[in-house]
Scaffold this motif. Structure first.
Motif, PDB file in Angstrom:
ATOM      1  N   ASP A   5      -3.358  -1.575  -9.003  1.00 18.89           N
ATOM      2  CA  ASP A   5      -2.961  -2.031  -7.670  1.00 18.89           C
ATOM      3  C   ASP A   5      -4.152  -2.029  -6.717  1.00 18.89           C
ATOM      4  O   ASP A   5      -4.396  -3.004  -6.000  1.00 18.89           O
ATOM      5  CB  ASP A   5      -1.874  -1.113  -7.093  1.00 18.89           C
ATOM      6  CG  ASP A   5      -0.503  -1.397  -7.672  1.00 18.89           C
ATOM      7  OD1 ASP A   5      -0.326  -2.445  -8.309  1.00 18.89           O
ATOM      8  OD2 ASP A   5       0.394  -0.557  -7.479  1.00 18.89           O
ATOM      9  N   TYR A   6      -4.876  -0.929  -6.723  1.00 16.95           N
ATOM     10  CA  TYR A   6      -6.023  -0.802  -5.827  1.00 16.95           C
ATOM     11  C   TYR A   6      -7.047  -1.914  -6.096  1.00 16.95           C
ATOM     12  O   TYR A   6      -7.558  -2.544  -5.162  1.00 16.95           O
ATOM     13  CB  TYR A   6      -6.684   0.566  -6.012  1.00 16.95           C
ATOM     14  CG  TYR A   6      -7.933   0.755  -5.182  1.00 16.95           C
ATOM     15  CD1 TYR A   6      -7.852   1.083  -3.827  1.00 16.95           C
ATOM     16  CD2 TYR A   6      -9.197   0.576  -5.751  1.00 16.95           C
ATOM     17  CE1 TYR A   6      -9.003   1.229  -3.062  1.00 16.95           C
ATOM     18  CE2 TYR A   6     -10.345   0.731  -4.990  1.00 16.95           C
ATOM     19  CZ  TYR A   6     -10.243   1.050  -3.646  1.00 16.95           C
ATOM     20  OH  TYR A   6     -11.387   1.188  -2.890  1.00 16.95           O
ATOM     21  N   THR A   7      -7.321  -2.152  -7.366  1.00 19.96           N
ATOM     22  CA  THR A   7      -8.285  -3.194  -7.743  1.00 19.96           C
ATOM     23  C   THR A   7      -7.816  -4.562  -7.272  1.00 19.96           C
ATOM     24  O   THR A   7      -8.587  -5.352  -6.719  1.00 19.96           O
ATOM     25  CB  THR A   7      -8.481  -3.209  -9.268  1.00 19.96           C
ATOM     26  OG1 THR A   7      -8.951  -1.932  -9.693  1.00 19.96           O
ATOM     27  CG2 THR A   7      -9.492  -4.277  -9.673  1.00 19.96           C
ATOM     28  N   TRP A  51       0.825  -1.211   0.000  1.00 20.25           N
ATOM     29  CA  TRP A  51       0.000   0.000   0.000  1.00 20.25           C
ATOM     30  C   TRP A  51       0.858   1.260   0.000  1.00 20.25           C
ATOM     31  O   TRP A  51       0.561   2.223  -0.713  1.00 20.25           O
ATOM     32  CB  TRP A  51      -0.934   0.004   1.214  1.00 20.25           C
ATOM     33  CG  TRP A  51      -2.151  -0.851   1.052  1.00 20.25           C
ATOM     34  CD1 TRP A  51      -2.409  -2.036   1.679  1.00 20.25           C
ATOM     35  CD2 TRP A  51      -3.280  -0.601   0.205  1.00 20.25           C
ATOM     36  NE1 TRP A  51      -3.617  -2.543   1.266  1.00 20.25           N
ATOM     37  CE2 TRP A  51      -4.186  -1.677   0.371  1.00 20.25           C
ATOM     38  CE3 TRP A  51      -3.611   0.425  -0.673  1.00 20.25           C
ATOM     39  CZ2 TRP A  51      -5.392  -1.758  -0.311  1.00 20.25           C
ATOM     40  CZ3 TRP A  51      -4.825   0.348  -1.359  1.00 20.25           C
ATOM     41  CH2 TRP A  51      -5.694  -0.718  -1.175  1.00 20.25           C
ATOM     42  N   LYS A 105      -7.815  -4.927  -3.325  1.00 19.23           N
ATOM     43  CA  LYS A 105      -9.151  -5.037  -2.741  1.00 19.23           C
ATOM     44  C   LYS A 105      -9.873  -6.318  -3.160  1.00 19.23           C
ATOM     45  O   LYS A 105     -10.994  -6.574  -2.753  1.00 19.23           O
ATOM     46  CB  LYS A 105      -9.996  -3.822  -3.127  1.00 19.23           C
ATOM     47  CG  LYS A 105      -9.435  -2.486  -2.651  1.00 19.23           C
ATOM     48  CD  LYS A 105      -9.382  -2.392  -1.136  1.00 19.23           C
ATOM     49  CE  LYS A 105     -10.770  -2.232  -0.537  1.00 19.23           C
ATOM     50  NZ  LYS A 105     -10.727  -1.992   0.921  1.00 19.23           N
ATOM     51  N   THR A 112       2.275   1.891  -3.454  1.00 16.01           N
ATOM     52  CA  THR A 112       1.235   2.386  -4.357  1.00 16.01           C
ATOM     53  C   THR A 112       0.896   3.847  -4.069  1.00 16.01           C
ATOM     54  O   THR A 112       0.713   4.648  -4.994  1.00 16.01           O
ATOM     55  CB  THR A 112      -0.032   1.519  -4.228  1.00 16.01           C
ATOM     56  OG1 THR A 112       0.290   0.174  -4.600  1.00 16.01           O
ATOM     57  CG2 THR A 112      -1.135   2.034  -5.141  1.00 16.01           C
ATOM     58  N   ILE A 113       0.817   4.206  -2.781  1.00 12.21           N
ATOM     59  CA  ILE A 113       0.506   5.594  -2.413  1.00 12.21           C
ATOM     60  C   ILE A 113       1.604   6.543  -2.875  1.00 12.21           C
ATOM     61  O   ILE A 113       1.334   7.634  -3.398  1.00 12.21           O
ATOM     62  CB  ILE A 113       0.304   5.709  -0.891  1.00 12.21           C
ATOM     63  CG1 ILE A 113      -0.981   4.980  -0.479  1.00 12.21           C
ATOM     64  CG2 ILE A 113       0.247   7.175  -0.460  1.00 12.21           C
ATOM     65  CD1 ILE A 113      -1.171   4.872   1.021  1.00 12.21           C
ATOM     66  N   VAL A 115      -1.520   2.420 -10.626  1.00 10.37           N
ATOM     67  CA  VAL A 115      -1.968   2.609  -9.243  1.00 10.37           C
ATOM     68  C   VAL A 115      -3.403   2.101  -9.088  1.00 10.37           C
ATOM     69  O   VAL A 115      -3.742   1.422  -8.105  1.00 10.37           O
ATOM     70  CB  VAL A 115      -1.882   4.093  -8.837  1.00 10.37           C
ATOM     71  CG1 VAL A 115      -2.662   4.352  -7.549  1.00 10.37           C
ATOM     72  CG2 VAL A 115      -0.430   4.509  -8.654  1.00 10.37           C
ATOM     73  N   TYR A 116      -4.243   2.416 -10.067  1.00 10.86           N
ATOM     74  CA  TYR A 116      -5.633   1.936 -10.032  1.00 10.86           C
ATOM     75  C   TYR A 116      -5.668   0.405 -10.114  1.00 10.86           C
ATOM     76  O   TYR A 116      -6.479  -0.242  -9.428  1.00 10.86           O
ATOM     77  CB  TYR A 116      -6.425   2.538 -11.185  1.00 10.86           C
ATOM     78  CG  TYR A 116      -7.841   2.016 -11.276  1.00 10.86           C
ATOM     79  CD1 TYR A 116      -8.810   2.432 -10.361  1.00 10.86           C
ATOM     80  CD2 TYR A 116      -8.200   1.086 -12.242  1.00 10.86           C
ATOM     81  CE1 TYR A 116     -10.105   1.937 -10.416  1.00 10.86           C
ATOM     82  CE2 TYR A 116      -9.491   0.581 -12.311  1.00 10.86           C
ATOM     83  CZ  TYR A 116     -10.440   1.015 -11.400  1.00 10.86           C
ATOM     84  OH  TYR A 116     -11.720   0.514 -11.447  1.00 10.86           O
TER      85      TYR A 116
END
Length: 227
Positions: free
Chosen positions: A150-152, A105, A155, A108-109, A147-148
């Motif tokens: 990664d988020y997908t 995280w 989660k 990614t941030i 980044v998107y």
């Protein structure tokens, strides 16, 4: 005193430059092999490790080099490549969302912040009629797309069962794009600067899309055949 400090800084820069050239040259050659060779066998894994170390070394030393001799080109390549390599390497350990940890995280941030910064500064440069702004916007946009992704993945919302594998080779190819870009920009004497920046992306991104679809389809087919 200032002269002595300047001499030390130049010496440090030269040492870093040697490491950068050695790592970049090695990864440039090995990356081409990785693109053309069979994927997944022991040779691929061994050469992949060497590629990772060589490319990461070149990317990391680019950051202090960019500070010692102000160079936005080196800085962008260093940040972008480091993220692609580390996230691509770590993706192999994430077969499911529960495998994601704090370090993932944070990585990614950090890339999110840099991606937004690239776009903002790119817009500012374009307003000032500096075409290099296009480069910043393109690399910033690509960063935000990853980044998107990664988020997908983190989660657990990815539509792919083998998202960890597709993420891996997407990031590795992305790091190779950065390597080729650096080589082309540094040695370019013909093309406009921003064109030299974008050619590797235009040529190699379609390969990322093609192979992503290929591996995703193969995974789906294997599941159906198993049923």
């Amino acid at each position: 005193m200032e002269t002595h400090s300047a001499t030390i800084a130049e010496t440090v820069f030269k040492v870093l430059l040697i490491i950068h050239i050695a790592g970049g040259s090695t990864s440039l050659l090995l990356g081409l092999y990785m693109l053309l060779a069979k994927k997944g066998d022991q040779r691929h894994k061994l050469i992949g490790k060497v590629y990772f170390i060589a490319m990461l070394a070149a990317a990391l030393v680019a950051l202090p080099m960019a500070y010692l001799h102000t160079n936005y080109f080196l800085f962008i390549i260093g940040v972008f490549t480091s993220y692609m390599l580390v996230s691509g390497k770590r993706s192999l350990r994430k077969k499911q969302a529960s495998d994601v940890d704090v370090a993932d995280w944070l990585l990614t941030i950090v890339m999110l912040l840099f991606g937004l910064s690239f776009i903002v500064f790119g817009v500012i440069l374009l307003i000032q009629s500096n075409m290099f702004g296009i480069v910043l916007i393109v690399f910033g946009s690509i960063s935000l797309l990853f980044v998107y992704q990664d988020y997908t993945n983190f989660k657990g919302h990815s539509k792919l069962k083998n998202f960890w594998l597709t993420t891996h080779f997407q990031r590795m190819i992305g790091s190779y794009i950065a390597s080729v870009t650096a080589f082309l920009v540094v040695n370019n004497t013909i093309l406009p600067g921003y064109i030299a920046w974008l050619i590797p992306t235009v040529v190699l991104v379609p390969l990322i899309v093609r192979w992503s679809r290929k591996y995703a389809v193969q995974k789906a087919v294997s599941q159906k055949s198993a049923l």
